[in-house]
Write a protein that holds these residues in place. Structure first.
Motif, mmCIF file in Angstrom:
data_model
loop_
_atom_site.group_PDB
_atom_site.id
_atom_site.type_symbol
_atom_site.label_atom_id
_atom_site.label_comp_id
_atom_site.label_asym_id
_atom_site.label_seq_id
_atom_site.Cartn_x
_atom_site.Cartn_y
_atom_site.Cartn_z
ATOM 1 N N TRP A 162 -5.018 26.523 -26.093
ATOM 2 C CA TRP A 162 -3.821 26.548 -25.616
ATOM 3 C C TRP A 162 -2.757 26.654 -26.617
ATOM 4 C CZ3 TRP A 162 -6.542 22.312 -26.336
ATOM 5 C CH2 TRP A 162 -5.975 21.395 -27.235
ATOM 6 N N VAL A 163 -1.546 27.100 -26.473
ATOM 7 C CA VAL A 163 -0.634 27.357 -27.506
ATOM 8 C C VAL A 163 0.768 26.425 -26.744
ATOM 9 C CG1 VAL A 163 1.018 29.228 -28.330
ATOM 10 C CG2 VAL A 163 -1.382 29.541 -27.763
ATOM 11 N N THR A 164 1.582 26.083 -28.061
ATOM 12 C CA THR A 164 2.738 25.458 -27.703
ATOM 13 C C THR A 164 3.978 26.343 -28.191
ATOM 14 O OG1 THR A 164 2.735 24.132 -29.607
ATOM 15 C CG2 THR A 164 1.816 23.035 -27.393
ATOM 16 N N ALA A 165 4.899 26.567 -27.710
ATOM 17 C CA ALA A 165 6.101 27.182 -28.318
ATOM 18 C C ALA A 165 7.011 26.320 -29.299
ATOM 19 C CB ALA A 165 7.015 27.913 -27.264
ATOM 20 N N THR A 166 7.265 25.219 -28.406
ATOM 21 C CA THR A 166 7.828 24.316 -29.441
ATOM 22 C C THR A 166 7.229 22.898 -29.139
ATOM 23 O OG1 THR A 166 9.393 23.649 -27.575
ATOM 24 C CG2 THR A 166 10.201 25.465 -29.311
ATOM 25 N N GLU A 167 7.516 21.922 -30.079
ATOM 26 C CA GLU A 167 7.102 20.734 -29.806
ATOM 27 C C GLU A 167 8.184 19.409 -30.277
ATOM 28 O OE1 GLU A 167 2.945 19.679 -30.993
ATOM 29 O OE2 GLU A 167 2.448 21.884 -30.912
ATOM 30 N N ILE A 168 8.429 18.616 -29.501
ATOM 31 C CA ILE A 168 9.382 17.561 -29.703
ATOM 32 C C ILE A 168 8.841 16.082 -29.951
ATOM 33 C CG2 ILE A 168 11.699 16.672 -29.226
ATOM 34 C CD1 ILE A 168 12.051 19.545 -29.554
ATOM 35 N N ASN A 169 8.570 15.686 -30.926
ATOM 36 C CA ASN A 169 8.201 14.325 -31.007
ATOM 37 C C ASN A 169 6.841 14.129 -30.705
ATOM 38 O OD1 ASN A 169 10.261 13.095 -32.364
ATOM 39 N ND2 ASN A 169 11.339 12.889 -30.536
ATOM 40 N N ASN A 170 5.881 15.108 -30.560
ATOM 41 C CA ASN A 170 4.661 15.376 -29.906
ATOM 42 C C ASN A 170 3.632 14.468 -30.963
ATOM 43 O OD1 ASN A 170 2.341 15.903 -28.598
ATOM 44 N ND2 ASN A 170 2.154 17.864 -29.401
ATOM 45 N N ASP A 171 3.006 13.445 -30.394
ATOM 46 C CA ASP A 171 2.111 12.683 -31.307
ATOM 47 C C ASP A 171 0.685 13.223 -31.129
ATOM 48 O OD1 ASP A 171 0.947 10.702 -32.890
ATOM 49 O OD2 ASP A 171 1.078 9.176 -31.375
ATOM 50 N N TYR A 172 0.093 13.305 -29.815
ATOM 51 C CA TYR A 172 -1.126 14.031 -29.742
ATOM 52 C C TYR A 172 -1.558 14.488 -28.353
ATOM 53 C CZ TYR A 172 -2.152 9.247 -27.795
ATOM 54 O OH TYR A 172 -2.402 8.313 -27.023
ATOM 55 N N PHE A 173 -2.453 15.303 -28.328
ATOM 56 C CA PHE A 173 -2.917 15.657 -26.934
ATOM 57 C C PHE A 173 -4.086 14.942 -26.593
ATOM 58 C CE2 PHE A 173 -0.709 19.462 -28.516
ATOM 59 C CZ PHE A 173 0.158 19.795 -27.513
ATOM 60 N N VAL A 174 -4.567 14.856 -25.218
ATOM 61 C CA VAL A 174 -6.034 14.224 -24.702
ATOM 62 C C VAL A 174 -6.276 15.339 -24.061
ATOM 63 C CG1 VAL A 174 -6.997 12.484 -23.419
ATOM 64 C CG2 VAL A 174 -5.413 11.769 -25.045
ATOM 65 N N ILE A 175 -7.580 16.093 -23.921
ATOM 66 C CA ILE A 175 -7.986 17.028 -23.178
ATOM 67 C C ILE A 175 -8.820 16.146 -22.093
ATOM 68 C CG2 ILE A 175 -9.541 18.882 -22.701
ATOM 69 C CD1 ILE A 175 -7.851 18.154 -25.996
ATOM 70 N N GLU A 176 -8.607 16.133 -20.852
ATOM 71 C CA GLU A 176 -9.052 15.654 -19.874
ATOM 72 C C GLU A 176 -9.873 16.878 -18.913
ATOM 73 O OE1 GLU A 176 -6.098 11.725 -19.290
ATOM 74 O OE2 GLU A 176 -6.095 13.628 -17.699
ATOM 75 N N ARG A 177 -11.015 16.146 -18.552
ATOM 76 C CA ARG A 177 -12.025 17.096 -17.485
ATOM 77 C C ARG A 177 -12.165 16.306 -16.342
ATOM 78 N NH1 ARG A 177 -17.337 17.726 -20.169
ATOM 79 N NH2 ARG A 177 -17.679 15.537 -19.453
ATOM 80 N N ASN A 178 -12.173 17.288 -15.212
ATOM 81 C CA ASN A 178 -12.532 16.729 -13.846
ATOM 82 C C ASN A 178 -13.942 16.377 -13.594
ATOM 83 O OD1 ASN A 178 -12.991 16.766 -10.801
ATOM 84 N ND2 ASN A 178 -11.054 16.776 -10.813
#
Length: 162
Positions: free
Chosen positions: A7-23
């Protein structure tokens, strides 16, 4: 092996982290990996992980983005198909499209769910029948997802009902 997720982000504001979740079972998502965010950035950022243990058939994924304050938001749900052989065949009735048949080549009990595009549960049953006929005549035309859970494995198939 595994499934590559990017995935790609164009901008991030105060972004600490991502968690990838799977169904996991058509109803609940499980966290499979975390990755640090860029904090605050006005540049394009590319992210990538590998799901080392994808589910059979369609695996559904979403991102949970958590900021420094603990607030979070979810991405839309995306899917990737992985072909891990399970002994199932799915056949639509070719004459009138009023039902489909699930053919199971072993006699183990299985759980079957038919899910609409919005995530609504349309059909659910636990069975051990080798041949299962499911009536879909009452359904609106559209895309549905069939999920089968058997012996700790999940199988998902995208179905087009026309």
């Amino acid at each position: 092996g595994g499934t590559n997720l990017t995935w790609v982000t164009a901008t991030e504001i105060n972004n600490d982290y991502f968690v990838i979740e799977r169904n996991k079972n058509s109803f609940e998502f499980e966290s499979i990996q975390g990755i640090s965010g860029a904090g605050t950035s006005l540049e394009l950022k590319n992210y990538s992980i590998i799901d080392k243990y994808p589910l059979d058939g369609l695996s559904f994924y979403r991102l949970k983005q958590i900021d420094y304050s603990g607030n979070f938001s979810y991405s839309s749900i995306e899917y990737k198909e992985t072909n891990i052989n399970l002994n199932f065949n799915i056949l639509f009735n070719p004459s009138d499209n009023s039902h489909f048949e699930l053919m199971l080549k072993n006699k183990e009990p299985y759980e079957i769910c038919l899910i609409g595009m919005t995530g609504n549960l349309i059909y659910y049953e636990i069975s051990s029948e080798e041949r299962k006929v499911i009536d879909v005549n009452h359904l609106d035309k559209g895309i549905y997802f069939l999920t089968i859970h058997c012996n700790g494995k999940f199988f998902s198939k995208k179905l087009m009902y026309q």
